[in-house]
Write a protein that holds these residues in place. Structure first.
Motif, short mmCIF file in Angstrom:
data_model
loop_
_atom_site.label_atom_id
_atom_site.label_comp_id
_atom_site.label_asym_id
_atom_site.label_seq_id
_atom_site.Cartn_x
_atom_site.Cartn_y
_atom_site.Cartn_z
N ILE A 164 0.85 -1.18 0.00
CA ILE A 164 0.00 0.00 0.00
C ILE A 164 0.89 1.23 0.00
O ILE A 164 1.81 1.35 0.79
N SER A 165 0.61 2.14 -0.92
CA SER A 165 1.39 3.37 -1.01
C SER A 165 0.47 4.58 -0.97
O SER A 165 -0.71 4.48 -1.27
N THR A 166 1.02 5.69 -0.61
CA THR A 166 0.28 6.94 -0.55
C THR A 166 0.24 7.57 -1.93
O THR A 166 1.26 7.62 -2.61
N PRO A 167 -0.93 8.07 -2.35
CA PRO A 167 -1.00 8.73 -3.66
C PRO A 167 -0.08 9.94 -3.71
O PRO A 167 0.10 10.64 -2.72
N ARG A 168 0.50 10.18 -4.85
CA ARG A 168 1.35 11.35 -5.05
C ARG A 168 0.46 12.55 -5.37
O ARG A 168 -0.57 12.42 -6.02
N ILE A 169 0.90 13.72 -4.92
CA ILE A 169 0.17 14.95 -5.22
C ILE A 169 0.42 15.32 -6.67
O ILE A 169 1.57 15.37 -7.13
N ASP A 170 -0.66 15.58 -7.41
CA ASP A 170 -0.54 16.01 -8.80
C ASP A 170 -0.23 17.49 -8.92
O ASP A 170 0.48 17.91 -9.83
N LYS A 171 -0.80 18.29 -8.02
CA LYS A 171 -0.62 19.73 -8.07
C LYS A 171 -0.50 20.27 -6.65
O LYS A 171 -1.42 20.13 -5.86
N VAL A 172 0.63 20.86 -6.31
CA VAL A 172 0.83 21.45 -4.99
C VAL A 172 0.07 22.78 -4.95
O VAL A 172 0.26 23.64 -5.80
N LEU A 173 -0.81 22.94 -3.96
CA LEU A 173 -1.59 24.16 -3.81
C LEU A 173 -0.91 25.18 -2.90
O LEU A 173 -1.08 26.38 -3.07
N TYR A 174 -0.16 24.69 -1.94
CA TYR A 174 0.50 25.58 -0.98
C TYR A 174 1.57 24.79 -0.25
O TYR A 174 1.40 23.61 0.03
N THR A 175 2.67 25.43 0.09
CA THR A 175 3.71 24.82 0.90
C THR A 175 3.98 25.74 2.08
O THR A 175 4.40 26.89 1.89
N GLY A 176 3.69 25.26 3.27
CA GLY A 176 4.00 26.01 4.49
C GLY A 176 5.45 25.73 4.86
O GLY A 176 5.86 24.58 4.95
N LYS A 177 6.22 26.77 5.05
CA LYS A 177 7.63 26.61 5.36
C LYS A 177 7.94 27.26 6.70
O LYS A 177 7.58 28.42 6.93
N THR A 178 8.59 26.51 7.57
CA THR A 178 8.99 27.04 8.88
C THR A 178 10.45 26.72 9.14
O THR A 178 11.01 25.76 8.58
N HIS A 179 11.03 27.51 10.01
CA HIS A 179 12.41 27.31 10.46
C HIS A 179 12.36 27.24 11.98
O HIS A 179 11.91 28.17 12.64
N THR A 180 12.81 26.11 12.54
CA THR A 180 12.75 25.90 13.98
C THR A 180 14.14 25.67 14.53
O THR A 180 14.93 24.92 13.95
N THR A 181 14.42 26.32 15.65
CA THR A 181 15.69 26.12 16.36
C THR A 181 15.38 25.80 17.81
O THR A 181 14.36 26.21 18.35
N GLY A 182 16.23 25.02 18.44
CA GLY A 182 16.10 24.76 19.87
C GLY A 182 15.10 23.70 20.26
O GLY A 182 14.86 23.50 21.45
N GLY A 183 14.48 23.02 19.31
CA GLY A 183 13.53 21.95 19.64
C GLY A 183 12.35 22.44 20.47
O GLY A 183 11.84 23.54 20.26
N ARG A 184 11.96 21.66 21.46
CA ARG A 184 10.79 21.97 22.28
C ARG A 184 10.99 23.20 23.16
O ARG A 184 10.04 23.73 23.72
N GLU A 185 12.21 23.64 23.32
CA GLU A 185 12.49 24.84 24.13
C GLU A 185 13.04 25.96 23.25
O GLU A 185 13.80 26.80 23.70
N GLY A 186 12.63 25.97 22.00
CA GLY A 186 13.20 26.92 21.04
C GLY A 186 12.23 27.92 20.48
O GLY A 186 11.33 28.41 21.17
N LYS A 187 12.42 28.19 19.21
CA LYS A 187 11.60 29.15 18.48
C LYS A 187 11.28 28.57 17.11
O LYS A 187 12.06 27.79 16.57
N SER A 188 10.14 29.00 16.58
CA SER A 188 9.76 28.58 15.23
C SER A 188 9.18 29.79 14.51
O SER A 188 8.41 30.56 15.08
N LYS A 189 9.60 29.94 13.25
CA LYS A 189 9.17 31.09 12.47
C LYS A 189 8.89 30.62 11.05
O LYS A 189 9.64 29.83 10.49
N SER A 190 7.80 31.15 10.48
CA SER A 190 7.51 30.82 9.09
C SER A 190 8.38 31.71 8.20
O SER A 190 8.77 32.81 8.58
N THR A 191 8.67 31.21 7.02
CA THR A 191 9.54 31.95 6.11
C THR A 191 8.88 33.24 5.61
O THR A 191 9.58 34.16 5.21
N ASP A 192 7.54 33.31 5.67
CA ASP A 192 6.86 34.54 5.26
C ASP A 192 6.69 35.52 6.42
O ASP A 192 6.15 36.61 6.25
N GLY A 193 7.13 35.14 7.63
CA GLY A 193 7.07 36.02 8.79
C GLY A 193 5.71 36.10 9.47
O GLY A 193 5.56 36.79 10.48
#
Length: 148
Positions: free
Chosen positions: A9-38
């Protein structure tokens, strides 16, 4: 999910990407996370701590419940059902142990005032089949959906 000729059993592949959420996280559970769009800029803290910030379980619950509400909206539109303005979804995401391994489990509690139990339950079931978050966890974690 798709079943190939080998029974895998395999997962279907996406034919068309509608949106990609991008984040940058440092410090793990005691850190910070920020999206690339701010638009997201948060401090993280471990569940149950008194430190400022949120945790991944809360973030997952917020994202899943918002997506689930959208899926209910789509199901309602297909069924020609008008949703109440004050409907909501409360997500509960548990982080726990089984032996020495960490796992998640979840409850989605849906409030659809004014709809019959049958109609509301059908909308919840349809949403759970189509919501991308529900699909992502299906078969991986225990999930309970409940009409409240």
């Amino acid at each position: 999910m798709e079943n190939n000729n080998n029974g895998v059993i395999s997962t279907p592949r996406i034919d068309k990407v509608l949106y990609t959420g991008k984040t940058h996280t440092t410090g793990g559970r005691e850190g910070k996370s920020k999206s690339t769009d701010g638009r997201l800029d948060i401090r993280l803290s471990s569940p149950g701590s008194t430190d400022p910030g949120t945790n991944p379980e809360q973030l997952f619950g917020a994202g899943w419940s918002a997506c689930f509400m959208g899926a209910i909206g789509i199901a309602a539109a297909k069924s020609k059902v008008t949703l109440p303005e004050d409907f909501y979804v409360d997500a509960e995401i548990d982080l726990g142990l089984s032996g020495v391994a960490y796992f998640l489990q979840a409850r989605l509690n849906v409030h659809l005032p004014g709809l019959s139990t049958e109609v509301a339950t059908a909308l919840i079931e349809a949403a759970h089949k189509t919501c991308p978050y529900s699909k992502a966890v299906r078969g991986n974690i225990n999930v309970e959906t409940k009409l409240i």
